[in-house]
Motif scaffolding. Structure first.
Motif, PDB file in Angstrom:
ATOM      1  N   PRO A  54       4.623  14.837   6.214  1.00  0.00           N
ATOM      2  CA  PRO A  54       3.905  15.431   5.086  1.00  0.00           C
ATOM      3  C   PRO A  54       4.137  14.620   3.806  1.00  0.00           C
ATOM      4  CG  PRO A  54       5.541  16.956   6.005  1.00  0.00           C
ATOM      5  CD  PRO A  54       5.806  15.612   6.588  1.00  0.00           C
ATOM      6  N   LEU A  55       3.108  14.532   2.994  1.00  0.00           N
ATOM      7  CA  LEU A  55       3.220  13.876   1.698  1.00  0.00           C
ATOM      8  C   LEU A  55       3.445  14.979   0.666  1.00  0.00           C
ATOM      9  CD1 LEU A  55       0.211  11.406   2.023  1.00  0.00           C
ATOM     10  CD2 LEU A  55       2.592  11.094   2.727  1.00  0.00           C
ATOM     11  N   VAL A  56       4.622  14.974   0.075  1.00  0.00           N
ATOM     12  CA  VAL A  56       4.965  16.037  -0.870  1.00  0.00           C
ATOM     13  C   VAL A  56       5.197  15.422  -2.244  1.00  0.00           C
ATOM     14  CG1 VAL A  56       6.611  17.883  -1.414  1.00  0.00           C
ATOM     15  CG2 VAL A  56       5.975  17.447   0.967  1.00  0.00           C
ATOM     16  N   ASP A  57       4.486  15.970  -3.221  1.00  0.00           N
ATOM     17  CA  ASP A  57       4.582  15.495  -4.599  1.00  0.00           C
ATOM     18  C   ASP A  57       5.352  16.544  -5.402  1.00  0.00           C
ATOM     19  OD1 ASP A  57       4.224  14.021  -6.820  1.00  0.00           O
ATOM     20  OD2 ASP A  57       2.034  14.016  -6.753  1.00  0.00           O
ATOM     21  N   VAL A  58       6.083  16.111  -6.420  1.00  0.00           N
ATOM     22  CA  VAL A  58       6.796  17.066  -7.264  1.00  0.00           C
ATOM     23  C   VAL A  58       6.303  16.901  -8.691  1.00  0.00           C
ATOM     24  CG1 VAL A  58       9.066  17.886  -8.005  1.00  0.00           C
ATOM     25  CG2 VAL A  58       8.812  16.794  -5.773  1.00  0.00           C
ATOM     26  N   ARG A  63       0.847  -1.192   0.000  1.00  0.00           N
ATOM     27  CA  ARG A  63       0.000   0.000   0.000  1.00  0.00           C
ATOM     28  C   ARG A  63       0.876   1.233   0.000  1.00  0.00           C
ATOM     29  NH1 ARG A  63      -5.333  -1.108   0.970  1.00  0.00           N
ATOM     30  NH2 ARG A  63      -5.605  -3.309   0.502  1.00  0.00           N
ATOM     31  N   THR A  64       0.306   2.337  -0.506  1.00  0.00           N
ATOM     32  CA  THR A  64       1.060   3.586  -0.529  1.00  0.00           C
ATOM     33  C   THR A  64       0.485   4.554   0.507  1.00  0.00           C
ATOM     34  OG1 THR A  64      -0.408   4.682  -2.091  1.00  0.00           O
ATOM     35  CG2 THR A  64       1.353   3.324  -3.024  1.00  0.00           C
ATOM     36  N   SER A  65       1.222   5.608   0.777  1.00  0.00           N
ATOM     37  CA  SER A  65       0.723   6.625   1.706  1.00  0.00           C
ATOM     38  C   SER A  65      -0.583   7.211   1.182  1.00  0.00           C
ATOM     39  CB  SER A  65       1.746   7.745   1.867  1.00  0.00           C
ATOM     40  OG  SER A  65       2.923   7.232   2.421  1.00  0.00           O
ATOM     41  N   GLU A 100      10.969  19.948  11.549  1.00  0.00           N
ATOM     42  CA  GLU A 100      10.831  18.724  10.764  1.00  0.00           C
ATOM     43  C   GLU A 100      10.629  19.048   9.283  1.00  0.00           C
ATOM     44  OE1 GLU A 100      11.887  15.695  11.254  1.00  0.00           O
ATOM     45  OE2 GLU A 100      10.986  15.875  13.240  1.00  0.00           O
ATOM     46  N   THR A 101      11.610  18.712   8.443  1.00  0.00           N
ATOM     47  CA  THR A 101      11.405  18.968   7.020  1.00  0.00           C
ATOM     48  C   THR A 101      11.319  17.657   6.238  1.00  0.00           C
ATOM     49  OG1 THR A 101      13.762  19.265   6.851  1.00  0.00           O
ATOM     50  CG2 THR A 101      12.439  21.263   6.826  1.00  0.00           C
ATOM     51  N   VAL A 102      11.373  16.535   6.958  1.00  0.00           N
ATOM     52  CA  VAL A 102      11.290  15.240   6.294  1.00  0.00           C
ATOM     53  C   VAL A 102       9.906  15.100   5.643  1.00  0.00           C
ATOM     54  CG1 VAL A 102      10.653  14.209   8.497  1.00  0.00           C
ATOM     55  CG2 VAL A 102      11.452  12.739   6.681  1.00  0.00           C
ATOM     56  N   SER A 103       9.880  14.453   4.482  1.00  0.00           N
ATOM     57  CA  SER A 103       8.598  14.243   3.810  1.00  0.00           C
ATOM     58  C   SER A 103       8.700  12.961   2.994  1.00  0.00           C
ATOM     59  CB  SER A 103       8.272  15.421   2.898  1.00  0.00           C
ATOM     60  OG  SER A 103       9.216  15.480   1.848  1.00  0.00           O
ATOM     61  N   VAL A 104       7.564  12.457   2.526  1.00  0.00           N
ATOM     62  CA  VAL A 104       7.615  11.305   1.616  1.00  0.00           C
ATOM     63  C   VAL A 104       6.719  11.575   0.413  1.00  0.00           C
ATOM     64  CG1 VAL A 104       8.172   9.397   3.198  1.00  0.00           C
ATOM     65  CG2 VAL A 104       5.806  10.121   2.926  1.00  0.00           C
ATOM     66  N   HIS A 105       7.027  10.886  -0.669  1.00  0.00           N
ATOM     67  CA  HIS A 105       6.181  10.984  -1.854  1.00  0.00           C
ATOM     68  C   HIS A 105       4.942  10.118  -1.612  1.00  0.00           C
ATOM     69  CE1 HIS A 105       4.784  10.649  -5.949  1.00  0.00           C
ATOM     70  NE2 HIS A 105       5.500  11.733  -6.203  1.00  0.00           N
TER      71      HIS A 105
END
Ligand code: ADP
Length: 324
Positions: free
Chosen positions: A141-145, A22-24, A115-120
């Motif tokens: 946080p979930l960060v998309d590019v 599964r994904t975030s 906290e600047t850690v994030s995941v896609h």
């Protein structure tokens, strides 16, 4: 191994496999709102926005550079409070601090940066969990590019609670296998517990949280019976409007400021099993479990990170853990 041990390992493995496929993104509800705060906002104003919206954290946005600027959490407000008490000459300045000043506050205090850690969002959920455990972040946080413009978008934020609830709701066939009592698997912390009394000042409790690097302190009476729990997020209503000097007030008064929809505190006994803890997580918004004896006396604390760590790492070889 006994059948109980075998089932326990089978349950854990099942959950781990589930987290890997599964994904975030899967954890997110179909529709949700996300409040993102501009880095230029005054810290004082950010407090009101959080309170008005009934939230305790928000991603920050640097609109000058159009980038994600970290996650604002109760820890940041605790840093501001510490700054206020450590540098009394600069009290006038504190009111003028913006969210972008949090970095300088951290530097002045010599604490870990924001906290600047994030995941896609499309990466496996397992990865988000591992990153949370490694960085001790309670939310990520979930960060998309965007592939073409390279612009970042903050999609959402997932918490330890949401992940554990996702496991509880979708994985009952594995969680029912976890029948070993908390005492046997050593889940949680049982020694050197940091506690306070109703008469302790809020400031003292904040210092305890900072010193032990914990997000909650049980409030007990003289017989060590649990009366309540003061959480890091309880600090937010205390300093509403920049009332940093009111923190000398008692914990008892501060707890009476909790919102009406406060979910309450959850307890369990050392005989409880992980499967019943997952039942509790499925039904209620639990932030931690306070372990008590038959007379409500404090025995220990099981944080969500303790549960996540056990579910992900128990029985794994040290080398595998480091390599993953
Ligand atoms: P989380 O990371 O889930 O927010 P905490 O920061 O509260 O949880 O807990 C971090 C670790 O400290 C956990 O292993 C937990 O068992 C332990 N812990 C939590 N609260 C206390 C406390 N009041 N006294 C001692 N240890 C605690």
């Amino acid at each position: 191994p006994s059948p109980l041990d075998r089932d326990q390992m089978q349950g854990l493995r099942g959950i781990r496999e589930f987290l890997k496929v599964r994904t975030s993104y899967d954890v997110l509800p179909l529709s949700f709102r996300l409040i993102v705060l501009d880095n230029d906002l005054l810290i004082k104003k950010s407090l009101n926005i959080l309170i008005q919206n009934g939230i305790v954290s928000a991603p920050l946005w640097d609109s000058r550079n159009s980038t994600f600027a970290g996650l604002l959490t109760s820890t940041d407000y605790i840093n501001v409070i510490q700054y206020y008490w450590q540098f009394p000459d600069e009290i006038d300045q504190v009111d003028r601090f913006r969210l972008s000043s949090l970095r300088e506050i951290e530097k002045a205090l010599g604490v870990e940066p924001l906290e600047t850690v994030s995941v896609h969002p499309m990466r496996p959920l397992y990865e988000a969990c591992r990153r949370m455990l490694r960085t001790r972040a309670r939310r990520i946080p979930l960060v998309d590019v965007d592939g073409e413009t390279k612009r970042e978008t903050v999609v959402s934020v997932i918490t330890q609670y949401r992940i554990l609830k996702f496991i509880a709701v979708n994985n009952e066939k594995h969680t029912v296998l976890l029948r070993k009592p908390v005492r046997e698997i050593g889940l949680g912390t049982y020694t050197n517990l940091a506690t306070a009394s109703m008469n302790s000042s809020v400031l003292d409790v904040i210092h305890l949280m900072v010193k032990h690097n914990i997000s909650a302190v049980p409030i007990v009476d003289k017989e060590n019976r649990v009366l309540n729990v003061f959480e890091a997020v309880d600090v937010i209503p205390c300093i509403k409007g920049g009332a940093y000097d009111e923190l000398s007030g008692s914990v008892g008064e501060a707890l009476s400021k909790r919102a009406d929809d406060f979910p309450g505190i959850y307890t369990c006994s050392e005989e409880d099993r992980l499967d019943s803890i997952f039942d509790t997580i499925r039904k209620s918004r639990v932030h931690r479990l306070i372990v008590v004896d038959d007379e409500s006396r404090l025995r220990g604390i099981i944080s969500l990170s303790d549960i996540l760590k056990y579910v992900l790492l128990h029985g794994e070889e040290e080398d595998d853990i480091r390599a993953a």
